[in-house]
Design a protein around this motif. Structure first.
Motif, mmCIF file in Angstrom:
data_model
loop_
_atom_site.group_PDB
_atom_site.id
_atom_site.type_symbol
_atom_site.label_atom_id
_atom_site.label_comp_id
_atom_site.label_asym_id
_atom_site.label_seq_id
_atom_site.Cartn_x
_atom_site.Cartn_y
_atom_site.Cartn_z
ATOM 1 N N PRO A 25 -0.252 8.782 2.205
ATOM 2 C CA PRO A 25 -0.005 9.649 1.050
ATOM 3 C C PRO A 25 0.497 11.037 1.406
ATOM 4 C CG PRO A 25 -2.358 9.446 1.449
ATOM 5 C CD PRO A 25 -1.689 8.516 2.406
ATOM 6 N N THR A 26 0.295 11.450 2.658
ATOM 7 C CA THR A 26 0.726 12.795 3.060
ATOM 8 C C THR A 26 0.836 12.879 4.578
ATOM 9 O OG1 THR A 26 0.230 15.174 2.878
ATOM 10 C CG2 THR A 26 -1.634 13.684 3.210
ATOM 11 N N GLU A 27 1.635 13.831 5.036
ATOM 12 C CA GLU A 27 1.662 14.154 6.462
ATOM 13 C C GLU A 27 1.076 15.543 6.709
ATOM 14 O OE1 GLU A 27 5.590 13.499 8.015
ATOM 15 O OE2 GLU A 27 5.111 11.407 8.468
ATOM 16 N N ARG A 28 0.579 16.164 5.649
ATOM 17 C CA ARG A 28 -0.089 17.449 5.820
ATOM 18 C C ARG A 28 -1.472 17.241 6.435
ATOM 19 N NH1 ARG A 28 -1.020 19.606 0.483
ATOM 20 N NH2 ARG A 28 -0.470 17.568 -0.389
ATOM 21 N N VAL A 34 -3.950 5.744 6.280
ATOM 22 C CA VAL A 34 -3.961 5.984 7.721
ATOM 23 C C VAL A 34 -3.375 7.352 8.039
ATOM 24 C CG1 VAL A 34 -3.869 3.537 8.264
ATOM 25 C CG2 VAL A 34 -1.742 4.799 7.943
ATOM 26 N N GLY A 35 -3.064 7.512 9.342
ATOM 27 C CA GLY A 35 -2.556 8.771 9.858
ATOM 28 C C GLY A 35 -1.234 9.196 9.287
ATOM 29 N N LEU A 83 -10.026 3.635 5.409
ATOM 30 C CA LEU A 83 -9.640 5.046 5.397
ATOM 31 C C LEU A 83 -9.797 5.624 6.795
ATOM 32 C CD1 LEU A 83 -8.997 7.790 3.948
ATOM 33 C CD2 LEU A 83 -11.477 8.050 3.666
ATOM 34 N N VAL A 84 -8.717 6.234 7.308
ATOM 35 C CA VAL A 84 -8.776 6.983 8.567
ATOM 36 C C VAL A 84 -8.750 8.465 8.217
ATOM 37 C CG1 VAL A 84 -7.663 7.454 10.770
ATOM 38 C CG2 VAL A 84 -7.591 5.141 9.823
ATOM 39 N N THR A 85 -9.758 9.201 8.663
ATOM 40 C CA THR A 85 -9.893 10.599 8.288
ATOM 41 C C THR A 85 -10.448 11.418 9.444
ATOM 42 O OG1 THR A 85 -11.064 12.123 6.792
ATOM 43 C CG2 THR A 85 -12.161 10.063 7.307
ATOM 44 N N TRP A 121 6.154 -9.739 7.423
ATOM 45 C CA TRP A 121 5.971 -10.692 6.325
ATOM 46 C C TRP A 121 4.569 -10.627 5.724
ATOM 47 C CZ3 TRP A 121 9.913 -11.196 9.580
ATOM 48 C CH2 TRP A 121 11.121 -11.664 9.057
ATOM 49 N N HIS A 122 3.623 -10.006 6.440
ATOM 50 C CA HIS A 122 2.282 -9.916 5.851
ATOM 51 C C HIS A 122 1.700 -8.505 5.905
ATOM 52 C CE1 HIS A 122 0.237 -9.736 9.762
ATOM 53 N NE2 HIS A 122 0.964 -10.735 10.166
ATOM 54 N N HIS A 123 2.439 -7.561 6.486
ATOM 55 C CA HIS A 123 1.922 -6.196 6.569
ATOM 56 C C HIS A 123 3.080 -5.213 6.511
ATOM 57 C CE1 HIS A 123 -0.895 -3.019 7.937
ATOM 58 N NE2 HIS A 123 0.176 -2.526 8.515
ATOM 59 N N ILE A 124 3.003 -4.238 5.606
ATOM 60 C CA ILE A 124 4.047 -3.230 5.528
ATOM 61 C C ILE A 124 3.427 -1.841 5.517
ATOM 62 C CG2 ILE A 124 5.687 -4.707 4.302
ATOM 63 C CD1 ILE A 124 4.963 -3.219 1.734
ATOM 64 N N CYS A 125 4.218 -0.853 5.907
ATOM 65 C CA CYS A 125 3.777 0.538 5.908
ATOM 66 C C CYS A 125 4.634 1.310 4.918
ATOM 67 C CB CYS A 125 3.894 1.132 7.306
ATOM 68 S SG CYS A 125 3.360 2.852 7.407
ATOM 69 N N LEU A 126 3.991 2.015 3.993
ATOM 70 C CA LEU A 126 4.699 2.824 3.011
ATOM 71 C C LEU A 126 4.515 4.294 3.347
ATOM 72 C CD1 LEU A 126 3.853 1.020 -0.351
ATOM 73 C CD2 LEU A 126 5.799 0.671 1.174
ATOM 74 N N LEU A 127 5.624 4.984 3.614
ATOM 75 C CA LEU A 127 5.575 6.396 3.947
ATOM 76 C C LEU A 127 5.341 7.237 2.701
ATOM 77 C CD1 LEU A 127 8.484 6.545 6.537
ATOM 78 C CD2 LEU A 127 6.040 6.292 6.976
#
Length: 333
Positions: A30-33, A82-83, A109-111, A308-314
Protein backbone atom coordinates in the motif's frame (compact mmCIF):
# COMPACT_ATOMS: atom_id res chain seq x y z
CA UNK A 1 -2.69 -30.68 3.34
CA UNK A 2 -2.28 -26.93 3.80
CA UNK A 3 -5.35 -25.25 2.17
CA UNK A 4 -3.24 -22.60 0.41
CA UNK A 5 -0.87 -25.21 -0.99
CA UNK A 6 -3.80 -27.32 -2.14
CA UNK A 7 -5.35 -24.29 -3.83
CA UNK A 8 -2.09 -23.55 -5.67
CA UNK A 9 -1.86 -27.11 -6.99
CA UNK A 10 -5.52 -27.17 -8.02
CA UNK A 11 -5.29 -23.89 -9.89
CA UNK A 12 -2.12 -24.86 -11.71
CA UNK A 13 -3.88 -28.01 -12.87
CA UNK A 14 -6.83 -25.95 -14.07
CA UNK A 15 -4.51 -23.59 -15.93
CA UNK A 16 -2.69 -26.54 -17.53
CA UNK A 17 -6.07 -27.82 -18.77
CA UNK A 18 -6.73 -24.48 -20.44
CA UNK A 19 -9.27 -23.30 -17.88
CA UNK A 20 -9.37 -19.98 -16.03
CA UNK A 21 -7.43 -20.00 -12.76
CA UNK A 22 -7.14 -16.83 -10.65
CA UNK A 23 -4.18 -16.26 -8.31
CA UNK A 24 -4.29 -17.88 -4.88
CA UNK A 25 -2.40 -15.12 -3.10
CA UNK A 26 -1.56 -11.45 -3.54
CA UNK A 27 1.21 -9.35 -2.05
CA UNK A 28 -0.23 -5.87 -1.71
CA UNK A 29 2.14 -2.97 -1.09
CA UNK A 30 0.00 0.00 0.00
CA UNK A 31 2.94 2.37 0.44
CA UNK A 32 6.69 2.75 0.16
CA UNK A 33 6.80 5.39 2.87
CA UNK A 34 8.39 4.41 6.18
CA UNK A 35 9.07 5.95 9.58
CA UNK A 36 12.44 4.20 9.87
CA UNK A 37 15.69 4.31 7.89
CA UNK A 38 17.01 0.75 7.85
CA UNK A 39 20.56 0.06 6.66
CA UNK A 40 19.44 -2.92 4.58
CA UNK A 41 16.50 -1.14 2.92
CA UNK A 42 16.14 -0.59 -0.83
CA UNK A 43 15.80 3.16 -0.15
CA UNK A 44 19.48 3.42 0.75
CA UNK A 45 21.17 5.26 -2.10
CA UNK A 46 18.00 7.08 -3.19
CA UNK A 47 17.93 10.85 -2.83
CA UNK A 48 15.03 12.57 -1.07
CA UNK A 49 13.64 14.17 -4.23
CA UNK A 50 13.46 10.84 -6.08
CA UNK A 51 11.74 9.18 -3.14
CA UNK A 52 9.18 11.98 -2.87
CA UNK A 53 8.30 11.48 -6.55
CA UNK A 54 7.67 7.79 -5.88
CA UNK A 55 5.59 8.48 -2.79
CA UNK A 56 3.42 10.95 -4.71
CA UNK A 57 2.05 8.14 -6.90
CA UNK A 58 0.37 6.09 -4.16
CA UNK A 59 -2.96 4.48 -4.97
CA UNK A 60 -6.01 6.15 -3.50
CA UNK A 61 -7.81 4.61 -0.54
CA UNK A 62 -10.79 3.93 -2.80
CA UNK A 63 -8.71 2.02 -5.34
CA UNK A 64 -7.11 -0.12 -2.65
CA UNK A 65 -10.49 -1.00 -1.16
CA UNK A 66 -11.74 -1.91 -4.62
CA UNK A 67 -8.79 -4.28 -5.07
CA UNK A 68 -9.88 -6.24 -1.98
CA UNK A 69 -13.40 -6.68 -3.36
CA UNK A 70 -12.02 -7.70 -6.78
CA UNK A 71 -9.68 -10.20 -5.17
CA UNK A 72 -12.56 -11.78 -3.26
CA UNK A 73 -14.69 -11.89 -6.41
CA UNK A 74 -12.13 -13.88 -8.39
CA UNK A 75 -11.36 -16.28 -5.53
CA UNK A 76 -8.08 -15.05 -4.02
CA UNK A 77 -7.41 -16.94 -0.77
CA UNK A 78 -4.72 -14.79 0.88
CA UNK A 79 -3.47 -11.20 0.84
CA UNK A 80 -0.15 -10.24 2.45
CA UNK A 81 0.87 -6.67 3.27
CA UNK A 82 4.61 -6.66 2.83
CA UNK A 83 7.66 -4.45 2.52
CA UNK A 84 8.35 -1.56 0.27
CA UNK A 85 7.36 0.69 3.13
CA UNK A 86 5.61 0.39 6.50
CA UNK A 87 2.01 -0.69 5.78
CA UNK A 88 0.64 0.78 9.02
CA UNK A 89 1.70 4.30 8.01
CA UNK A 90 -1.51 4.41 5.96
CA UNK A 91 -4.73 4.41 7.99
CA UNK A 92 -6.50 2.63 5.15
CA UNK A 93 -4.41 -0.50 5.72
CA UNK A 94 -6.51 -1.48 8.74
CA UNK A 95 -9.70 -1.02 6.72
CA UNK A 96 -8.24 -3.19 3.97
CA UNK A 97 -7.45 -5.89 6.50
CA UNK A 98 -10.96 -5.75 7.96
CA UNK A 99 -12.55 -6.03 4.53
CA UNK A 100 -10.25 -8.89 3.60
CA UNK A 101 -11.18 -10.92 6.67
CA UNK A 102 -14.87 -10.15 6.04
CA UNK A 103 -14.39 -11.90 2.70
CA UNK A 104 -12.77 -14.87 4.47
CA UNK A 105 -9.24 -14.46 3.09
CA UNK A 106 -6.11 -15.30 5.08
CA UNK A 107 -3.94 -12.36 6.10
CA UNK A 108 -0.24 -11.71 6.58
CA UNK A 109 1.29 -8.42 7.77
CA UNK A 110 4.98 -7.47 7.74
CA UNK A 111 5.63 -4.47 9.97
CA UNK A 112 8.43 -2.79 11.89
CA UNK A 113 6.14 -2.91 14.92
CA UNK A 114 6.49 0.71 16.01
CA UNK A 115 2.96 1.67 14.88
CA UNK A 116 1.24 -1.47 16.17
CA UNK A 117 -0.82 0.25 18.87
CA UNK A 118 -3.07 -1.41 21.44
CA UNK A 119 -6.17 -0.34 19.49
CA UNK A 120 -4.81 -1.89 16.27
CA UNK A 121 -3.81 -5.05 18.14
CA UNK A 122 -7.36 -5.43 19.49
CA UNK A 123 -8.84 -4.97 16.04
CA UNK A 124 -6.57 -7.62 14.55
CA UNK A 125 -7.44 -10.10 17.28
CA UNK A 126 -11.18 -9.49 16.88
CA UNK A 127 -11.14 -9.93 13.09
CA UNK A 128 -9.05 -13.11 13.38
CA UNK A 129 -5.99 -11.79 11.55
CA UNK A 130 -3.67 -14.71 10.81
CA UNK A 131 -0.02 -13.61 11.04
CA UNK A 132 2.04 -10.58 12.06
CA UNK A 133 5.74 -10.61 11.17
CA UNK A 134 7.59 -7.95 13.12
CA UNK A 135 11.01 -6.98 11.80
CA UNK A 136 13.41 -7.21 14.76
CA UNK A 137 17.10 -7.29 13.89
CA UNK A 138 18.72 -7.44 17.30
CA UNK A 139 18.01 -8.44 20.91
CA UNK A 140 19.14 -5.07 22.29
CA UNK A 141 18.26 -1.43 21.59
CA UNK A 142 21.86 -0.73 20.62
CA UNK A 143 21.90 -3.30 17.80
CA UNK A 144 18.33 -3.01 16.57
CA UNK A 145 18.13 0.79 16.63
CA UNK A 146 21.46 1.11 14.81
CA UNK A 147 20.30 -1.23 12.05
CA UNK A 148 16.88 0.44 11.84
CA UNK A 149 18.27 3.97 11.81
CA UNK A 150 15.99 5.48 14.50
CA UNK A 151 16.54 5.52 18.27
CA UNK A 152 13.77 4.11 20.42
CA UNK A 153 12.61 1.66 17.75
CA UNK A 154 13.46 -1.47 19.76
CA UNK A 155 11.64 -0.23 22.86
CA UNK A 156 8.49 0.67 20.89
CA UNK A 157 8.37 -2.52 18.83
CA UNK A 158 8.99 -4.95 21.68
CA UNK A 159 6.51 -3.11 23.93
CA UNK A 160 3.85 -3.38 21.22
CA UNK A 161 4.55 -7.10 20.79
CA UNK A 162 4.14 -7.61 24.53
CA UNK A 163 0.81 -5.77 24.45
CA UNK A 164 -0.41 -7.86 21.52
CA UNK A 165 0.67 -11.08 23.24
CA UNK A 166 -1.10 -10.05 26.46
CA UNK A 167 -4.29 -9.18 24.58
CA UNK A 168 -4.26 -12.58 22.89
CA UNK A 169 -4.24 -14.19 26.32
CA UNK A 170 -7.05 -11.92 27.55
CA UNK A 171 -9.20 -12.73 24.52
CA UNK A 172 -8.11 -16.40 24.61
CA UNK A 173 -7.11 -16.14 20.95
CA UNK A 174 -4.44 -18.03 19.06
CA UNK A 175 -4.47 -15.37 16.36
CA UNK A 176 -2.64 -13.50 15.09
CA UNK A 177 0.46 -15.66 15.17
CA UNK A 178 3.42 -13.45 16.09
CA UNK A 179 6.73 -13.88 14.29
CA UNK A 180 10.12 -12.18 14.15
CA UNK A 181 11.59 -11.37 10.75
CA UNK A 182 15.33 -11.07 11.37
CA UNK A 183 17.82 -10.07 8.67
CA UNK A 184 21.15 -11.75 9.45
CA UNK A 185 24.11 -9.36 9.38
CA UNK A 186 27.58 -8.88 10.81
CA UNK A 187 26.04 -6.81 13.59
CA UNK A 188 23.67 -9.45 14.94
CA UNK A 189 24.69 -12.99 13.92
CA UNK A 190 26.57 -13.71 17.16
CA UNK A 191 23.49 -12.63 19.14
CA UNK A 192 20.97 -14.97 17.50
CA UNK A 193 20.70 -17.13 20.65
CA UNK A 194 19.64 -13.98 22.50
CA UNK A 195 17.01 -13.39 19.80
CA UNK A 196 15.55 -16.81 20.56
CA UNK A 197 15.41 -15.97 24.27
CA UNK A 198 13.80 -12.60 23.54
CA UNK A 199 11.16 -14.22 21.33
CA UNK A 200 10.21 -16.71 24.05
CA UNK A 201 10.13 -13.95 26.67
CA UNK A 202 7.75 -11.56 24.89
CA UNK A 203 5.36 -14.02 23.26
CA UNK A 204 6.82 -14.44 19.76
CA UNK A 205 6.04 -17.90 18.40
CA UNK A 206 8.41 -18.17 15.45
CA UNK A 207 11.62 -16.61 14.12
CA UNK A 208 12.24 -16.33 10.39
CA UNK A 209 15.84 -15.56 9.49
CA UNK A 210 16.38 -13.68 6.24
CA UNK A 211 19.65 -13.32 4.30
CA UNK A 212 20.75 -9.76 3.74
CA UNK A 213 20.60 -8.10 0.32
CA UNK A 214 22.94 -5.17 -0.22
CA UNK A 215 21.28 -2.28 -2.06
CA UNK A 216 23.98 0.32 -1.45
CA UNK A 217 27.74 0.36 -0.85
CA UNK A 218 27.18 1.95 2.56
CA UNK A 219 25.77 -1.37 3.79
CA UNK A 220 28.34 -3.73 2.28
CA UNK A 221 30.03 -4.31 5.66
CA UNK A 222 26.80 -5.92 6.94
CA UNK A 223 27.25 -9.00 4.73
CA UNK A 224 29.02 -11.92 6.38
CA UNK A 225 32.36 -13.04 4.95
CA UNK A 226 33.42 -16.67 4.59
CA UNK A 227 34.80 -17.05 8.13
CA UNK A 228 31.78 -15.34 9.68
CA UNK A 229 29.47 -17.59 7.70
CA UNK A 230 31.16 -20.69 9.06
CA UNK A 231 30.87 -19.26 12.55
CA UNK A 232 27.19 -18.53 11.94
CA UNK A 233 26.54 -22.17 11.06
CA UNK A 234 27.84 -23.27 14.46
CA UNK A 235 25.73 -20.59 16.14
CA UNK A 236 22.66 -21.77 14.21
CA UNK A 237 23.18 -25.30 15.53
CA UNK A 238 23.05 -23.92 19.08
CA UNK A 239 19.99 -21.86 18.21
CA UNK A 240 18.14 -24.91 16.92
CA UNK A 241 18.64 -26.70 20.24
CA UNK A 242 17.71 -23.60 22.24
CA UNK A 243 14.60 -22.87 20.17
CA UNK A 244 13.40 -26.45 20.61
CA UNK A 245 13.86 -26.15 24.37
CA UNK A 246 11.97 -22.82 24.52
CA UNK A 247 9.25 -23.82 22.06
CA UNK A 248 10.09 -21.20 19.42
CA UNK A 249 9.44 -22.30 15.84
CA UNK A 250 12.00 -21.29 13.23
CA UNK A 251 13.57 -21.74 9.80
CA UNK A 252 17.11 -22.03 11.18
CA UNK A 253 17.95 -25.26 9.37
CA UNK A 254 17.88 -23.38 6.05
CA UNK A 255 21.01 -21.53 7.19
CA UNK A 256 23.12 -24.62 7.83
CA UNK A 257 24.52 -24.52 4.29
CA UNK A 258 26.95 -21.66 3.64
CA UNK A 259 25.96 -21.18 0.01
CA UNK A 260 22.47 -20.06 0.98
CA UNK A 261 24.10 -17.25 2.98
CA UNK A 262 26.98 -16.30 0.71
CA UNK A 263 25.08 -16.42 -2.59
CA UNK A 264 21.81 -14.71 -1.74
CA UNK A 265 22.18 -12.53 -4.83
CA UNK A 266 23.14 -15.42 -7.12
CA UNK A 267 20.66 -18.19 -6.35
CA UNK A 268 20.77 -19.40 -9.95
CA UNK A 269 24.33 -20.54 -9.22
CA UNK A 270 23.13 -22.41 -6.14
CA UNK A 271 20.45 -24.14 -8.19
CA UNK A 272 22.97 -25.28 -10.79
CA UNK A 273 25.30 -26.59 -8.10
CA UNK A 274 22.43 -28.64 -6.68
CA UNK A 275 21.54 -29.99 -10.12
CA UNK A 276 25.13 -30.88 -10.99
CA UNK A 277 25.62 -33.02 -7.89
CA UNK A 278 22.28 -34.84 -8.16
CA UNK A 279 22.73 -37.65 -10.69
CA UNK A 280 19.08 -38.67 -10.62
CA UNK A 281 17.93 -35.11 -11.33
CA UNK A 282 20.48 -34.74 -14.13
CA UNK A 283 19.19 -37.90 -15.81
CA UNK A 284 15.60 -36.76 -15.37
CA UNK A 285 16.33 -33.40 -17.01
CA UNK A 286 18.18 -34.96 -19.91
CA UNK A 287 15.35 -37.41 -20.50
CA UNK A 288 12.33 -35.14 -20.20
CA UNK A 289 13.43 -31.59 -20.92
CA UNK A 290 13.30 -30.97 -24.69
CA UNK A 291 16.43 -29.20 -25.87
CA UNK A 292 18.83 -29.58 -28.74
CA UNK A 293 21.88 -28.42 -26.79
CA UNK A 294 23.00 -28.14 -23.15
CA UNK A 295 20.05 -29.60 -21.30
CA UNK A 296 21.38 -28.99 -17.79
CA UNK A 297 22.08 -25.29 -18.33
CA UNK A 298 18.83 -24.88 -20.21
CA UNK A 299 17.12 -26.16 -17.07
CA UNK A 300 17.49 -22.61 -15.74
CA UNK A 301 14.99 -21.47 -18.32
CA UNK A 302 12.19 -23.81 -17.33
CA UNK A 303 9.03 -21.76 -16.81
CA UNK A 304 8.23 -20.47 -13.34
CA UNK A 305 4.58 -21.01 -12.38
CA UNK A 306 4.54 -18.50 -9.51
CA UNK A 307 2.75 -15.81 -11.59
CA UNK A 308 -0.17 -18.19 -12.10
CA UNK A 309 -0.94 -18.44 -8.39
CA UNK A 310 0.79 -15.45 -6.79
CA UNK A 311 1.00 -11.81 -7.86
CA UNK A 312 2.44 -8.64 -6.35
CA UNK A 313 0.53 -5.36 -6.60
CA UNK A 314 2.60 -2.21 -6.20
CA UNK A 315 1.39 0.88 -4.45
CA UNK A 316 1.48 3.32 -7.38
CA UNK A 317 -1.51 4.96 -8.98
CA UNK A 318 0.15 4.30 -12.35
CA UNK A 319 0.11 0.58 -11.56
CA UNK A 320 -3.55 0.82 -10.59
CA UNK A 321 -4.40 2.45 -13.92
CA UNK A 322 -2.62 -0.36 -15.75
CA UNK A 323 -4.41 -2.95 -13.62
CA UNK A 324 -7.88 -1.83 -14.70
CA UNK A 325 -9.05 -4.24 -17.36
CA UNK A 326 -6.32 -6.84 -16.75
CA UNK A 327 -7.55 -10.42 -16.99
CA UNK A 328 -6.73 -12.35 -13.80
CA UNK A 329 -8.04 -15.86 -14.11
CA UNK A 330 -10.69 -15.27 -16.70
CA UNK A 331 -12.36 -12.15 -15.26
CA UNK A 332 -11.89 -8.52 -16.09
CA UNK A 333 -11.09 -6.33 -13.09
Amino acid sequence: MDPLFEARVTRLIEWARGNSAPPVSIELIPTERCNLNCKSCWRQGWDKKSLERRYATEMSDERLLKIIDEAAEIGVKEIAYVGGGEPLIRDITIELMKKQKFHGMEGDLVTNGTLLTKDIAEILIKIGWDRIKVSIDGPTPEIHDELRGVKGTFKKATHNIRVLSKLKRIYKSTKPKILFNTVVSTMNYRLLPEMVKLAAKIGVEEILLLPITIFDESAKDLKLDEDQTLELIQIIKRCIRLAKKLGVQNNFSQFLDSKYIEKTEAMHEVMMEEVEKDEYLKKLIKKHYPSYKEKIKDFLFLPCYMPWHHICLLYTSDAADELDGVDLGGRRI
